[in-house]
Each structure stands twice: as C-alpha cells, then as structure tokens.
Design a protein around this motif. Structure first.
Motif, PDB file in Angstrom:
ATOM      1  N   UNK A   2      -3.951  -2.810  28.442  1.00 59.73           N
ATOM      2  CA  UNK A   2      -4.926  -1.686  29.843  1.00 59.73           C
ATOM      3  C   UNK A   2      -6.396  -0.881  29.067  1.00 59.73           C
ATOM      4  N   UNK A   3      -6.958  -1.229  27.990  1.00 60.34           N
ATOM      5  CA  UNK A   3      -8.223  -0.419  27.997  1.00 60.34           C
ATOM      6  C   UNK A   3      -9.048  -1.751  28.368  1.00 60.34           C
ATOM      7  N   UNK A   4      -8.840  -3.118  28.351  1.00 52.16           N
ATOM      8  CA  UNK A   4      -9.709  -4.346  28.660  1.00 52.16           C
ATOM      9  C   UNK A   4      -9.287  -4.689  30.073  1.00 52.16           C
ATOM     10  N   UNK A   5      -8.928  -4.362  30.603  1.00 54.19           N
ATOM     11  CA  UNK A   5      -8.932  -4.173  31.866  1.00 54.19           C
ATOM     12  C   UNK A   5      -9.870  -3.802  32.637  1.00 54.19           C
ATOM     13  N   UNK A   6     -11.028  -3.862  33.835  1.00 51.58           N
ATOM     14  CA  UNK A   6     -11.955  -3.665  33.974  1.00 51.58           C
ATOM     15  C   UNK A   6     -11.967  -2.630  34.671  1.00 51.58           C
ATOM     16  N   UNK A   7     -10.956  -2.403  35.490  1.00 52.51           N
ATOM     17  CA  UNK A   7     -10.713  -1.063  36.688  1.00 52.51           C
ATOM     18  C   UNK A   7     -10.753   0.318  35.501  1.00 52.51           C
ATOM     19  N   UNK A   9     -12.513   0.786  32.458  1.00 50.10           N
ATOM     20  CA  UNK A   9     -13.412   0.796  31.811  1.00 50.10           C
ATOM     21  C   UNK A   9     -13.617   2.215  31.444  1.00 50.10           C
ATOM     22  N   UNK A  10     -13.728   2.851  32.863  1.00 50.97           N
ATOM     23  CA  UNK A  10     -14.776   4.753  32.224  1.00 50.97           C
ATOM     24  C   UNK A  10     -13.380   5.190  31.185  1.00 50.97           C
ATOM     25  N   UNK A  11     -11.755   5.054  31.277  1.00 50.56           N
ATOM     26  CA  UNK A  11     -10.795   5.534  30.514  1.00 50.56           C
ATOM     27  C   UNK A  11     -10.662   5.040  29.069  1.00 50.56           C
ATOM     28  N   UNK A  12     -11.488   4.359  28.843  1.00 50.80           N
ATOM     29  CA  UNK A  12     -11.540   2.836  27.520  1.00 50.80           C
ATOM     30  C   UNK A  12     -11.504   3.611  26.088  1.00 50.80           C
ATOM     31  N   UNK A  13     -12.464   4.789  26.342  1.00 50.91           N
ATOM     32  CA  UNK A  13     -12.581   5.480  25.201  1.00 50.91           C
ATOM     33  C   UNK A  13     -10.864   6.533  24.839  1.00 50.91           C
ATOM     34  N   UNK A  14     -10.780   6.655  25.456  1.00 54.02           N
ATOM     35  CA  UNK A  14      -9.443   7.528  25.645  1.00 54.02           C
ATOM     36  C   UNK A  14      -7.917   6.267  25.220  1.00 54.02           C
ATOM     37  N   UNK A  15      -8.029   5.878  26.071  1.00 51.62           N
ATOM     38  CA  UNK A  15      -6.797   4.588  25.738  1.00 51.62           C
ATOM     39  C   UNK A  15      -6.930   4.428  24.003  1.00 51.62           C
ATOM     40  N   UNK A  16      -8.256   3.793  23.555  1.00 47.81           N
ATOM     41  CA  UNK A  16      -7.855   3.831  22.405  1.00 47.81           C
ATOM     42  C   UNK A  16      -8.354   4.491  21.204  1.00 47.81           C
ATOM     43  N   UNK A  17      -8.233   5.429  21.696  1.00 45.18           N
ATOM     44  CA  UNK A  17      -8.195   6.814  20.861  1.00 45.18           C
ATOM     45  C   UNK A  17      -6.524   6.940  20.338  1.00 45.18           C
ATOM     46  N   UNK A 143      -2.652   8.170  22.466  1.00 40.94           N
ATOM     47  CA  UNK A 143      -0.963   7.568  21.774  1.00 40.94           C
ATOM     48  C   UNK A 143      -1.303   8.797  20.472  1.00 40.94           C
ATOM     49  N   UNK A 144      -0.295   9.432  20.016  1.00 42.54           N
ATOM     50  CA  UNK A 144       0.218  10.404  19.269  1.00 42.54           C
ATOM     51  C   UNK A 144       1.261  10.370  18.684  1.00 42.54           C
ATOM     52  N   UNK A 145       0.477  10.166  17.568  1.00 40.83           N
ATOM     53  CA  UNK A 145       2.528  10.112  15.974  1.00 40.83           C
ATOM     54  C   UNK A 145       2.150  11.199  15.809  1.00 40.83           C
ATOM     55  N   UNK A 146       3.056  11.771  16.041  1.00 38.51           N
ATOM     56  CA  UNK A 146       3.845  13.534  15.749  1.00 38.51           C
ATOM     57  C   UNK A 146       4.604  12.767  14.353  1.00 38.51           C
TER      58      UNK A 146
END
Length: 314
Positions: A2-7, A9-17, A143-146
C-alpha cells in the motif's frame, strides 16, 4: 504494498510506522523480528521505502524485560536502539483515535486481552489512526501490536467463583477453587494463589497442567471428589529461567533465578549474544511435540537463512 502506491505518497510514513506496546519478552522478540523482516526482506523488493520505515516500542515501566536481570534489560535496550528502533520508556498508551475525525474509538485504549495480536482500527479514515500517549504525544501508525498486560476473558469474569484482586480465580496449594474442593480446579493465567501469586507465564501454566494431570490420573474413582492431599503434594513451581531472542542471531538467557519459588535459589549465569540465541532456538525446537514439526521447522529456518523470508501473498 500500500505504501508503494503513488497515490499513497502523502500517507507513506504513517503506513510504514509500526507501534509495539509492551516491554516484555513477547514485545521485544516481535520488535526484533519485525525489524529484521522489514529491513532485510521487504526492502529487497521495495528499496525506495527503506528510509520511511519506523518502529516504536512503548513500555509503561522504567525498563524493558522487567522480570530479567538488570544487565540483560540494558543489553536489550542498547541492542534495539542500535537498530534505530524508537524506545519509549515510562510511556503509556491512553487512546487510539482516527486522525481524520477523532470520534471513532476515541478515548479507548486497546483491549489488553488481545495480547500479541496485530490490531487495526475497525473504521479507518483516509488519514488513518494514531496512538496517544499519557503525555499527549501522538504516534500515527499503520499497524499496532498490543502485547502489554493481561485481562481475563469474559468467560472467566462471568464465573460465579471467587476472584482475586486482578480478576484471576482464587486457588489453593492444590489448584482447587475454594468452596468447590475436589470438583473444580483452575490453572494457568486465569488462576492465582493469593498467598503466593505466580506471574502468568507459559512455564507456570505448563507445570500447572503436568501437576493436575498426574493428580487426576492417580485419582481412582471419577464419580467421587478428588482429595488432593491424600494423593499428591502441594503444587510447587520450579523456575527454569527466562530467555528471549532478538533476531540477528542475538538473544538473552537469564539463569540467575533458577530454582523453586520458595527456598534457596539455585541461580546460574546470564548469557547474551549468539549463545543465548542458539539456546532459545534449541529450546523452541525441543518443545515441539510432533516429529513432523521437528523435521519441518529446521528446514524452514534453513530456507529463510539462505533465501530470506517469503513475503508473497496467495
């Protein structure tokens, strides 16, 4: 993906956090393996995303691996920091909210009963979600792991039996529930002897099970209540030590607390690095109950070591 999809890009840092909540062995092991997976395997196929990946470990206590010897806790903290993992000690997650509205799931911390389970919000807006710490810090995440703390399942809460201060069923030295001696037994994470409560760990539950199985097998007449005192000694936990693996052929092994729960501790040394990792792998393999798994697991380890982890989805 999902993070690699150009659309996106603005949300990339969150998706990979990635946010891991808890500082026990489960959290530290998962964090180490997650780091290895995203840094060594995923980046082979998505090298342009490597700099966007961020892993944060949040622990409410003052140190990681609180039940381990202090030098091992410091070793794990230092090792994870060397991998550029953000460690937040003395921090508590108080809420998980949608970034766009802040209405859904607001003010509600993840359910501690879902220990070790990856959690994603039920309704995720376009801007995603964030974790809010007690000091007001916001951590947007993909993603969160509790894996912090334990809460009894609803079945245990609803039982009309004596519960202790932490919600666990009260048991005596023979794992019997009060007022139901010989008829009702409780073991594992849902049970605690108030005079000598044991930490809810797998090694405790395993010894509970072995003790109770031997007692019930010795009892001759299943139609009559069990009289444990006549056929068995009180349960006594023997601490075999603690260990955790951190990935990258590293681990920690704590033998300083080896011994019975009451009496003189027959403690041993503390071990770090490759020797501890190898001990962990050997113990994990030795705990397998089927010959099939004992053959397949080393094969999977060898395949991952030579070719890397398989990240395909079918």
């Amino acid at each position: 993906e999902r993070a690699s999809v150009p659309s996106n890009a603005a949300d990339r840092d969150r998706l990979l956090s990635f946010v891991v909540v808890g500082g026990g062995p489960t959290s530290c092991e998962f964090t180490g393996e997650l780091h290895d997976f995203v840094r060594e395997d995923c980046t082979r196929w998505f090298p342009d995303l490597k700099e966007h990946i961020k892993i944060t470990l949040v622990e409410a206590g003052p140190a990681l691996l609180g039940g381990f010897e202090k030098s091992l806790s410091k070793y794990v903290l230092s090792d994870l920091k060397k991998r550029s993992i953000d460690i937040r000690l003395g921090a508590q997650v108080t809420a998980v909210e949608n970034i766009d509205s802040g209405n859904d799931n607001s003010g509600a911390a993840p359910d501690p009963s879902t220990q070790g389970i990856a959690a994603t919000p039920q309704k995720e807006g376009r801007r995603g979600v964030k974790a809010i710490l007690a000091d007001g810090t916001e951590l947007p995440f993909g993603m969160m792991v509790w894996s912090a703390g334990l809460k009894q399942v609803k079945f245990v809460d609803r039982l009309n039996l004596a519960h202790g201060r932490t919600g666990r069923l009260v048991i005596d030295d023979y794992l019997q529930v009060p007022q139901h001696q010989g008829r009702v037994f409780a073991l594992g994470d849902c049970a605690a002897n108030e005079e000598n409560p044991l930490t809810p760990l797998a090694k405790v539950a395993q010894q509970h099970g072995e003790y109770l199985a031997e007692m019930l097998n010795t009892h001759s007449d299943p139609r009559k209540p069990v009289n444990p005192a006549s056929i068995s000694k009180p349960f006594r936990f023997f601490n075999p030590g603690s260990m955790a693996q951190l990935g990258l052929f590293k681990g920690v092994l704590d033998l300083s607390s080896v011994g019975p729960d009451k009496g003189e501790v027959q403690g041993g040394p503390t071990i770090t690095g490759f020797a501890a990792w190898l001990t962990w792998r050997s113990a994990y393999w030795g705990k397998q109950v089927s010959l099939r798994n004992k053959i397949l697991i080393p094969m999977h380890w060898f395949k991952s070591f030579v070719f890397g982890r398989d990240i395909c989805r079918f």
